[in-house]
Scaffold this motif. Structure first.
Motif, mmCIF file in Angstrom:
data_model
loop_
_atom_site.group_PDB
_atom_site.id
_atom_site.type_symbol
_atom_site.label_atom_id
_atom_site.label_comp_id
_atom_site.label_asym_id
_atom_site.label_seq_id
_atom_site.Cartn_x
_atom_site.Cartn_y
_atom_site.Cartn_z
ATOM 1 N N ARG A 160 0.828 -1.212 0.000
ATOM 2 C CA ARG A 160 0.000 0.000 0.000
ATOM 3 C C ARG A 160 0.862 1.262 0.000
ATOM 4 O O ARG A 160 0.467 2.284 -0.550
ATOM 5 C CB ARG A 160 -0.942 -0.015 1.207
ATOM 6 C CG ARG A 160 -1.990 -1.102 1.113
ATOM 7 C CD ARG A 160 -2.978 -1.045 2.254
ATOM 8 N NE ARG A 160 -3.993 -2.080 2.093
ATOM 9 C CZ ARG A 160 -5.059 -1.965 1.321
ATOM 10 N NH1 ARG A 160 -5.251 -0.840 0.657
ATOM 11 N NH2 ARG A 160 -5.932 -2.952 1.210
ATOM 12 N N SER A 212 -7.932 0.013 3.527
ATOM 13 C CA SER A 212 -8.571 -1.274 3.787
ATOM 14 C C SER A 212 -9.516 -1.178 4.981
ATOM 15 O O SER A 212 -9.465 -0.228 5.771
ATOM 16 C CB SER A 212 -7.512 -2.344 4.065
ATOM 17 O OG SER A 212 -6.840 -2.069 5.280
ATOM 18 N N ASP A 213 -10.356 -2.193 5.113
ATOM 19 C CA ASP A 213 -11.287 -2.233 6.245
ATOM 20 C C ASP A 213 -10.530 -2.292 7.576
ATOM 21 O O ASP A 213 -10.951 -1.684 8.560
ATOM 22 C CB ASP A 213 -12.209 -3.453 6.120
ATOM 23 C CG ASP A 213 -13.146 -3.336 4.920
ATOM 24 O OD1 ASP A 213 -13.390 -2.195 4.479
ATOM 25 O OD2 ASP A 213 -13.620 -4.376 4.432
ATOM 26 N N ASP A 245 -9.337 1.976 -6.405
ATOM 27 C CA ASP A 245 -10.768 1.962 -6.100
ATOM 28 C C ASP A 245 -11.032 1.973 -4.610
ATOM 29 O O ASP A 245 -12.074 2.471 -4.161
ATOM 30 C CB ASP A 245 -11.423 0.722 -6.735
ATOM 31 C CG ASP A 245 -11.352 0.755 -8.251
ATOM 32 O OD1 ASP A 245 -11.294 1.873 -8.802
ATOM 33 O OD2 ASP A 245 -11.340 -0.323 -8.870
ATOM 34 N N LYS A 246 -10.063 1.437 -3.783
ATOM 35 C CA LYS A 246 -10.247 1.384 -2.326
ATOM 36 C C LYS A 246 -8.885 1.559 -1.662
ATOM 37 O O LYS A 246 -8.233 0.593 -1.256
ATOM 38 C CB LYS A 246 -10.875 0.053 -1.923
ATOM 39 C CG LYS A 246 -11.361 0.040 -0.480
ATOM 40 C CD LYS A 246 -12.060 -1.279 -0.171
ATOM 41 C CE LYS A 246 -12.613 -1.253 1.242
ATOM 42 N NZ LYS A 246 -13.287 -2.543 1.578
ATOM 43 N N TRP A 254 -6.279 -1.030 -5.854
ATOM 44 C CA TRP A 254 -6.083 -0.142 -4.689
ATOM 45 C C TRP A 254 -6.651 1.245 -4.962
ATOM 46 O O TRP A 254 -7.141 1.909 -4.033
ATOM 47 C CB TRP A 254 -4.590 -0.072 -4.373
ATOM 48 C CG TRP A 254 -4.268 0.900 -3.285
ATOM 49 C CD1 TRP A 254 -4.307 0.688 -1.939
ATOM 50 C CD2 TRP A 254 -3.829 2.255 -3.446
ATOM 51 N NE1 TRP A 254 -3.932 1.818 -1.253
ATOM 52 C CE2 TRP A 254 -3.642 2.800 -2.162
ATOM 53 C CE3 TRP A 254 -3.589 3.065 -4.559
ATOM 54 C CZ2 TRP A 254 -3.205 4.110 -1.955
ATOM 55 C CZ3 TRP A 254 -3.162 4.367 -4.353
ATOM 56 C CH2 TRP A 254 -2.974 4.878 -3.065
#
Length: 382
Positions: free
Chosen positions: A92, A130-131, A126-127, A124
């Motif tokens: 990330r 992370s949760d 798109d999001k 990544w």
């Protein structure tokens, strides 16, 4: 010679005049009595590039290849120069670097250098968060609240206890990781300052003998004195601690370290607890505890004196442990403007935090007040 037909051999030889001997097409066509159009057709069919032409084309191809290689190497060098700090980071972190530099360097080149797949980078985008990262950010808010409430003295085990009581389901290792990532560290104490005093009187033997676990409250107390720095001078603090629950049952503060300071702390403990039986009072061999007035006060109030061996701080380890916590919260790296300001802070620590809230390992994670309440509830249920 229009319409004249030429043999295959003638055509090949005509081509060789151009390819091998270096004549121009126009000159050969004129001499052979044919058209340049026909000669070009023969060249296309039978001819080969001249060595000079072939060598030139090879050189140009090699130059083009070397230029492309130079561009690639230069590009990779520039990427590594900017992104050397993210080479060993999580994917990330690399994705974030690529996003910041996608207008400067090709995405696929950066992905190749960082050894990640382009599809992962586009997923990544798109999001980006992370949760789990979102959950860590939520937990961080709660962790900071409990950390600040403890005055920076709680580490991950006690913070984890607070989170569990608040209804949060997480492991102590996750709490430790979040605290470490955000540089939230429990304060640690510093070496105690010892004063060289005069000859001490042996008022009492060591009756406690490091038995720090009484079965009931108001049977064994320990007492000690420390100091707090202010710009008006030292403020001395005497405390009395019940070994059963580690609760501070008496305290006194003043600008003089004398017998009156100790007697005031003992008087508060006596009035607040009102013990019915004899209570053992353990302390060091300080002159304040060995003074005639202090000994007389203990005798009149059913307090049995016990004193540590000289120079052995382990005999009064519980009192020393409390002052270590006290210094982490109240005095470490701080000098108060006035004694009155320091008194307010100390009162807040003892009566508003330590006794009712501060978790203690001796009490199985309960505060001193909670531990005593649980004890009296058990007595009533029997």
């Amino acid at each position: 010679m229009s319409g004249k037909r030429f043999t295959e051999e003638f055509k090949k030889e005509a081509v060789k005049q151009v390819t091998e001997r270096g004549y121009s097409v126009a000159e050969v066509a004129e001499r052979l009595g044919t058209t340049t159009h026909s000669l070009y057709a023969w060249l296309k069919k039978y001819g080969e590039s001249s060595p000079r032409q072939t060598g030139k084309e090879d050189d140009q191809a090699e130059i083009a290849r070397l230029k492309a290689e130079l561009r690639r190497v230069t590009e990779e060098r520039d990427i590594l120069k900017k992104g050397r700090r993210v080479l060993c980071q999580r994917p990330r972190v690399k994705y974030a670097f690529i996003q910041r530099h996608c207008k400067v360097f090709p995405v696929r080149t950066m992905c190749r250098i960082f050894k990640i797949h382009p599809s992962g980078y586009y997923a990544w985008l798109d999001k980006p968060v992370s949760d789990r990262d979102l959950e860590d950010q939520r937990l961080l808010v709660l962790i900071k609240q409990f950390y600040l409430a403890s005055g920076g003295t709680y580490g991950s085990p006690w913070i984890h206890r607070d989170l569990r009581e608040a209804g949060e389901a997480c492991s102590v290792h996750r709490v430790a990781k979040i605290m470490r990532k955000n540089k939230l560290r429990a304060q640690i104490g510093y070496k105690r300052r010892y004063f060289k005093g005069g000859k001490t009187a042996n008022v009492a033997d060591n009756l406690l003998k490091r038995d720090f676990d009484p079965e009931a409250p108001n049977t064994r107390w320990v007492s000690d004195i420390t100091y707090v720095r202010t710009y008006e001078g030292f403020l001395y603090v005497a405390t009395v601690l019940d070994l059963f629950s580690r609760r501070i049952v008496g305290w006194a503060m003043g600008k003089h370290i004398d017998r009156h300071l100790v007697i005031d702390a003992l008087l508060m403990a006596k009035l607040r607890r009102q013990p019915k039986d004899v209570v053992m009072l353990h302390s060091d061999q300080g002159s304040q505890y060995g003074s005639h007035d202090c000994v007389a006060f203990m005798k009149a109030n059913n307090l049995l004196p016990s004193m540590s061996r000289r120079g052995n701080c382990h005999d009064n380890a519980v009192a020393e442990s409390f002052f270590a916590t006290f210094k982490k919260r109240v005095t470490q790296r701080k000098i108060y403007a006035t004694r009155a300001e320091a008194k307010t802070e100390i009162f807040n620590f003892i009566e508003m935090f330590y006794n009712p809230i501060k978790r203690h390992s001796h009490n199985n994670g309960l505060s001193p007040v909670q531990y005593e309440n649980a004890y009296f509830q058990r007595l009533q249920s029997v």
